[in-house]
Motif scaffolding. Sequence first.
Motif, short mmCIF file in Angstrom:
data_model
loop_
_atom_site.label_atom_id
_atom_site.label_comp_id
_atom_site.label_asym_id
_atom_site.label_seq_id
_atom_site.Cartn_x
_atom_site.Cartn_y
_atom_site.Cartn_z
N UNK A 99 0.81 -1.21 0.00
CA UNK A 99 0.00 0.00 0.00
C UNK A 99 0.85 1.27 0.00
N UNK A 100 2.12 1.14 0.34
CA UNK A 100 2.98 2.33 0.44
C UNK A 100 4.05 2.37 -0.65
N UNK A 101 3.80 1.69 -1.76
CA UNK A 101 4.63 1.87 -2.95
C UNK A 101 6.02 1.25 -2.92
N UNK A 102 6.14 -0.08 -2.88
CA UNK A 102 7.47 -0.68 -2.94
C UNK A 102 8.27 -0.29 -4.18
N UNK A 103 7.55 -0.07 -5.29
CA UNK A 103 8.26 0.32 -6.52
C UNK A 103 8.93 1.69 -6.36
N UNK A 104 8.33 2.57 -5.56
CA UNK A 104 8.96 3.86 -5.30
C UNK A 104 10.22 3.67 -4.45
N UNK A 105 10.14 2.80 -3.46
CA UNK A 105 11.31 2.52 -2.62
C UNK A 105 12.45 1.98 -3.47
N UNK A 106 12.16 1.01 -4.31
CA UNK A 106 13.19 0.44 -5.18
C UNK A 106 13.77 1.52 -6.10
N UNK A 107 12.91 2.33 -6.67
CA UNK A 107 13.37 3.39 -7.57
C UNK A 107 14.25 4.41 -6.88
N UNK A 108 13.87 4.84 -5.69
CA UNK A 108 14.67 5.82 -4.95
C UNK A 108 16.03 5.25 -4.59
N UNK A 109 16.06 4.00 -4.16
CA UNK A 109 17.33 3.39 -3.77
C UNK A 109 18.24 3.18 -4.98
N UNK A 110 17.67 2.81 -6.09
CA UNK A 110 18.48 2.68 -7.31
C UNK A 110 19.02 4.04 -7.74
N UNK A 111 18.20 5.06 -7.62
CA UNK A 111 18.66 6.41 -7.97
C UNK A 111 19.80 6.87 -7.08
N UNK A 112 19.87 6.33 -5.86
CA UNK A 112 20.96 6.66 -4.94
C UNK A 112 22.21 5.83 -5.19
N UNK A 146 22.28 2.33 -5.41
CA UNK A 146 22.24 0.99 -4.85
C UNK A 146 21.60 0.01 -5.83
N UNK A 147 21.95 -1.25 -5.69
CA UNK A 147 21.25 -2.32 -6.41
C UNK A 147 20.09 -2.75 -5.53
N UNK A 148 18.86 -2.57 -6.01
CA UNK A 148 17.70 -2.78 -5.15
C UNK A 148 16.63 -3.59 -5.86
N UNK A 149 15.94 -4.43 -5.10
CA UNK A 149 14.85 -5.23 -5.63
C UNK A 149 14.02 -5.76 -4.48
N UNK A 150 12.76 -6.10 -4.78
CA UNK A 150 11.92 -6.82 -3.81
C UNK A 150 12.35 -8.28 -3.81
N UNK A 151 12.68 -8.81 -2.64
CA UNK A 151 13.20 -10.18 -2.56
C UNK A 151 12.29 -11.14 -1.80
N UNK A 152 11.42 -10.62 -0.94
CA UNK A 152 10.50 -11.47 -0.18
C UNK A 152 9.11 -10.86 -0.25
N UNK A 153 8.10 -11.72 -0.29
CA UNK A 153 6.71 -11.27 -0.30
C UNK A 153 5.87 -12.20 0.58
N UNK A 154 4.85 -11.64 1.22
CA UNK A 154 3.92 -12.46 1.99
C UNK A 154 2.57 -11.75 2.05
N UNK A 155 1.51 -12.49 1.75
CA UNK A 155 0.16 -11.95 1.85
C UNK A 155 -0.41 -12.32 3.22
N UNK A 156 -0.99 -11.33 3.89
CA UNK A 156 -1.53 -11.56 5.23
C UNK A 156 -2.93 -10.95 5.33
N UNK A 157 -3.71 -11.46 6.26
CA UNK A 157 -5.02 -10.88 6.53
C UNK A 157 -4.86 -9.49 7.15
N UNK A 158 -5.83 -8.63 6.94
CA UNK A 158 -5.77 -7.29 7.53
C UNK A 158 -5.67 -7.38 9.05
N UNK A 159 -4.78 -6.58 9.60
CA UNK A 159 -4.71 -6.44 11.04
C UNK A 159 -5.69 -5.38 11.50
#
Length: 209
Positions: free
Chosen positions: A147-160, A162-175
């Motif tokens: 919900x908070x934009x992982x693609x933005x995080x990856x993009x910002x870190x690459x722009x800085x 760094x080599x960046x990517x999403x490496x782990x994912x997990x779907x969970x029920x709403x808390x």
Amino acid sequence: MYAPQEDTELLVGALSEEPVPPGADVLDVGTGSGALAVAAARRGARVTAVDVSRRAVCAARLNALRAGVPVRVRRGNLFAPVRGRSFDLILANPPYVPAPADHGLPRGAARAWDAGGDGRLVLDRICQEAPALMRPGGVLLLVQSELSGPELTVGHLRAAGLKAAVTWRRRIAFGPVLRGREHWLRERGLLPPTENKEELVVVRAELPV
């Protein structure tokens, strides 16, 4: 501060895959209960943990003591207590839940999850400030919600640089927090009409040698 949940477990899993040699300098920023700091210290790392909450600082110190591992715990806002230092590994489980504007700046317990209208109040600061604290070959492991934009995080870190990517994912029920603002999230278009789960991701970023 709140008890470790699925995001902490996901980050512990990502940490378990990282080579952390004895004596490596590790920073756990936004340590909360200190679960990640303790996990790193058990592998022989020299760990510094930081949190803005007094209760979290006390809890992290107590949990490290109970675990019988040395963890240096400091109170402060994000990276402020460790300015001028550098690390082989930075762990971050920041606030990342989008919050309505009428909530204002996070206060009290909500500082552990509320992160502004787009959920990036702290994430963007980490992307901006963490690279300066990383040694060549150093790694940042950061957990957040889809919900908070992982693609933005990856993009910002690459722009800085760094080599960046999403490496782990997990779907969970709403808390309880997401259930409480589910209607607002759907109105904003952050949640599809029939979606009843949230995806958590770990972003891994490495500073090239």
